[in-house]
Design a protein around this motif. Structure first.
Motif, PDB file in Angstrom:
ATOM      1  N   ILE A 135      40.874   9.690  23.224  1.00 28.45           N
ATOM      2  CA  ILE A 135      42.010  10.615  23.208  1.00 28.45           C
ATOM      3  C   ILE A 135      42.577  10.745  21.791  1.00 28.45           C
ATOM      4  N   GLU A 136      42.753   9.617  21.105  1.00 27.08           N
ATOM      5  CA  GLU A 136      43.315   9.653  19.760  1.00 27.08           C
ATOM      6  C   GLU A 136      42.403  10.377  18.778  1.00 27.08           C
ATOM      7  N   SER A 137      41.089  10.410  19.073  1.00 30.19           N
ATOM      8  CA  SER A 137      40.156  11.116  18.196  1.00 30.19           C
ATOM      9  C   SER A 137      40.325  12.625  18.272  1.00 30.19           C
ATOM     10  N   GLN A 138      41.117  13.101  19.226  1.00 25.95           N
ATOM     11  CA  GLN A 138      41.299  14.545  19.412  1.00 25.95           C
ATOM     12  C   GLN A 138      42.602  15.053  18.805  1.00 25.95           C
ATOM     13  N   ARG A 139      43.217  14.292  17.931  1.00 21.12           N
ATOM     14  CA  ARG A 139      44.457  14.756  17.307  1.00 21.12           C
ATOM     15  C   ARG A 139      44.209  15.976  16.419  1.00 21.12           C
ATOM     16  N   ALA A 140      43.043  16.037  15.797  1.00 21.81           N
ATOM     17  CA  ALA A 140      42.736  17.192  14.943  1.00 21.81           C
ATOM     18  C   ALA A 140      42.339  18.397  15.779  1.00 21.81           C
ATOM     19  N   VAL A 141      41.440  18.201  16.740  1.00 22.27           N
ATOM     20  CA  VAL A 141      40.968  19.298  17.587  1.00 22.27           C
ATOM     21  C   VAL A 141      40.519  18.718  18.919  1.00 22.27           C
ATOM     22  N   TRP A 142      40.851  19.403  20.004  1.00 22.96           N
ATOM     23  CA  TRP A 142      40.379  18.980  21.319  1.00 22.96           C
ATOM     24  C   TRP A 142      38.879  19.216  21.419  1.00 22.96           C
ATOM     25  N   PHE A 143      38.189  18.312  22.087  1.00 21.41           N
ATOM     26  CA  PHE A 143      36.733  18.385  22.166  1.00 21.41           C
ATOM     27  C   PHE A 143      36.242  19.559  23.009  1.00 21.41           C
ATOM     28  N   ILE A 144      37.142  20.197  23.767  1.00 25.46           N
ATOM     29  CA  ILE A 144      36.714  21.351  24.561  1.00 25.46           C
ATOM     30  C   ILE A 144      36.261  22.501  23.665  1.00 25.46           C
ATOM     31  N   LEU A 145      36.741  22.550  22.421  1.00 24.51           N
ATOM     32  CA  LEU A 145      36.364  23.639  21.517  1.00 24.51           C
ATOM     33  C   LEU A 145      34.958  23.457  20.941  1.00 24.51           C
ATOM     34  N   PRO A 146      34.651  22.322  20.297  1.00 23.58           N
ATOM     35  CA  PRO A 146      33.268  22.186  19.789  1.00 23.58           C
ATOM     36  C   PRO A 146      32.247  21.875  20.880  1.00 23.58           C
ATOM     37  N   LEU A 147      32.709  21.343  22.022  1.00 29.31           N
ATOM     38  CA  LEU A 147      31.792  20.933  23.090  1.00 29.31           C
ATOM     39  C   LEU A 147      32.020  21.749  24.358  1.00 29.31           C
ATOM     40  N   LEU A 148      32.271  23.041  24.222  1.00 36.81           N
ATOM     41  CA  LEU A 148      32.544  23.867  25.398  1.00 36.81           C
ATOM     42  C   LEU A 148      31.397  23.869  26.407  1.00 36.81           C
ATOM     43  N   PRO A 149      30.120  24.005  26.000  1.00 34.86           N
ATOM     44  CA  PRO A 149      29.045  23.939  27.010  1.00 34.86           C
ATOM     45  C   PRO A 149      28.999  22.595  27.732  1.00 34.86           C
ATOM     46  N   ILE A 150      29.271  21.503  26.999  1.00 35.42           N
ATOM     47  CA  ILE A 150      29.281  20.181  27.622  1.00 35.42           C
ATOM     48  C   ILE A 150      30.432  20.073  28.610  1.00 35.42           C
ATOM     49  N   PHE A 151      31.580  20.661  28.272  1.00 40.96           N
ATOM     50  CA  PHE A 151      32.722  20.652  29.179  1.00 40.96           C
ATOM     51  C   PHE A 151      32.381  21.373  30.486  1.00 40.96           C
ATOM     52  N   ILE A 152      31.707  22.520  30.395  1.00 47.19           N
ATOM     53  CA  ILE A 152      31.343  23.274  31.592  1.00 47.19           C
ATOM     54  C   ILE A 152      30.367  22.468  32.447  1.00 47.19           C
ATOM     55  N   ILE A 153      29.367  21.843  31.811  1.00 50.36           N
ATOM     56  CA  ILE A 153      28.405  21.025  32.564  1.00 50.36           C
ATOM     57  C   ILE A 153      29.109  19.822  33.190  1.00 50.36           C
TER      58      ILE A 153
END
Length: 356
Positions: free
Chosen positions: A175-193
């Motif tokens: 969670i703390e690693s997402q302070r700069a950007v949420w992972f849903i943006l660079p990993l959108l296909p992974i989020f959908i899967i």
């Protein structure tokens, strides 16, 4: 001196699991009201204001029912199966961080622990279906076991890609690693899967082949009634809430507010006002904002779960398994090779991975 830490541990467990069970109760009401709105009908509106007490009325009805078991059933396993499923579906809440350090157990292997307890709940479904001495229940439990084992590979592979970026199996670190950007943006296909795998892992429509009413009556729950049916019911919706919280933690920043810390937010709101700064930066307000942030994100994911159920028809079981093994897993394996290659090429590996 010995009793006090024990009492505090019990209090921590109660403070986590009682709100979790209340959330499960109101998710059932929210699902019925949302689906009723989508289907142009009223839904529950008679018990309590706006139907808010309908979940407790349903629970009371099921608890007061007579508990019946088939004559040839293995009674010990018949009652043990639902208990195992409920217990392991609730154990995952123990490592969920509701804020920095706000977890029963902030384990370094928290993600691995979540995968382990979600896998063990499959045994409860298998035991309940086999012990009922019913072909419908047994076939439903076999379907559910095959489905859960298959889609656990999808979930674990998607989580592995997040771990590649953060370098840790600790949920707070992710969670703390997402302070700069949420992972849903660079990993959108992974989020959908990951979301598709979550729907299948929780036996939700359109992947609820384990309890397909048109084929298996109620699947592995066919012979269960009264209190033991409540255990299965709570386990299913408890797993839904847990998967939505896990999705929020891995991809949408978890308890973080718009990707930044509460202190940064307070500086934006009040750069010079000491009183407002003191109020916003107080531990109580900070913890409250963290909890509200995680709750809103998880509620949005629960709504998407309900929306999916109301929108898509149930698919065949062979289509479900084929989609996992011939579509999702090959795509994930390709991305598992691609993302480390990108990270290595741009020297973006986390320190604790790159030193291995």
């Amino acid at each position: 001196m010995v009793r006090f830490p024990t009492l505090m541990s019990v209090l921590e467990v109660v403070l986590v699991f009682v709100p979790a069970l209340l959330a499960v109760a109101y998710v059932t009401v929210a699902e019925r009201k949302t689906m009723a709105s989508m289907q142009r009908r009223l839904g529950p509106n008679a018990v309590g204001y706006y139907g808010l007490l309908q979940a407790f009325a349903d629970a009371l009805k099921l608890i007061l029912k007579e508990n019946i078991a088939p004559n040839q059933a293995n009674l010990a396993l018949f009652f043990l199966g639902p208990v195992i499923t409920l217990v392991f579906s609730l154990l995952g809440y123990g490592v969920i961080p509701y804020g920095p350090g706000l977890a029963i157990g902030d384990l370094n292997l928290g993600i691995l622990y979540l995968l382990a307890v979600s896998s063990l709940s499959t045994y409860g479904i298998l035991l309940a279906g086999w012990s009922a001495n019913s072909k419908y229940a047994f076939l439903g439990s076999l379907r559910s076991t095959a489905q859960l084992i298959s889609y656990e590979l999808v979930l674990s592979s998607a989580i592995l890609l997040v771990v590649f970026i953060t370098g840790s199996l600790n949920l707070t670190v992710n969670i703390e690693s997402q302070r700069a950007v949420w992972f849903i943006l660079p990993l959108l296909p992974i989020f959908i899967i990951f979301f598709i795998g979550s729907v299948a892992e929780t036996n939700r429509a359109p992947f609820d082949l384990a309890e397909a009413e048109s084929e298996l009556v109620s699947g592995f729950m066919t012979e269960h009634a009264a209190v033991v049916f409540v255990f299965f019911f709570l386990a299913e919706y408890g797993s839904i809430v847990l998967m939505c919280i896990l999705t929020s933690a891995l991809f949408i920043g978890g308890y973080l507010v718009i990707g930044s810390s509460i202190i940064d937010l307070s500086l934006y709101l009040s750069d010079s006002n000491f009183i407002i700064n003191y109020i916003i930066n107080s531990p109580t307000i900070e913890g409250l904002l963290y909890g509200v942030s995680l709750g809103i994100k998880s509620s949005i994911m629960i709504f998407v779960f309900i929306w999916t159920r109301a929108s898509f028809p149930r698919i065949r079981f062979d289509q479900l398994m084929s989609f996992c093994w011939t579509v999702l897993l090959p795509v994930l394996f390709a991305i598992i090779i691609l993302i480390p290659a990108i990270l290595y090429n741009f020297i973006l590996f986390p320190i604790n991975i790159s030193l291995l």
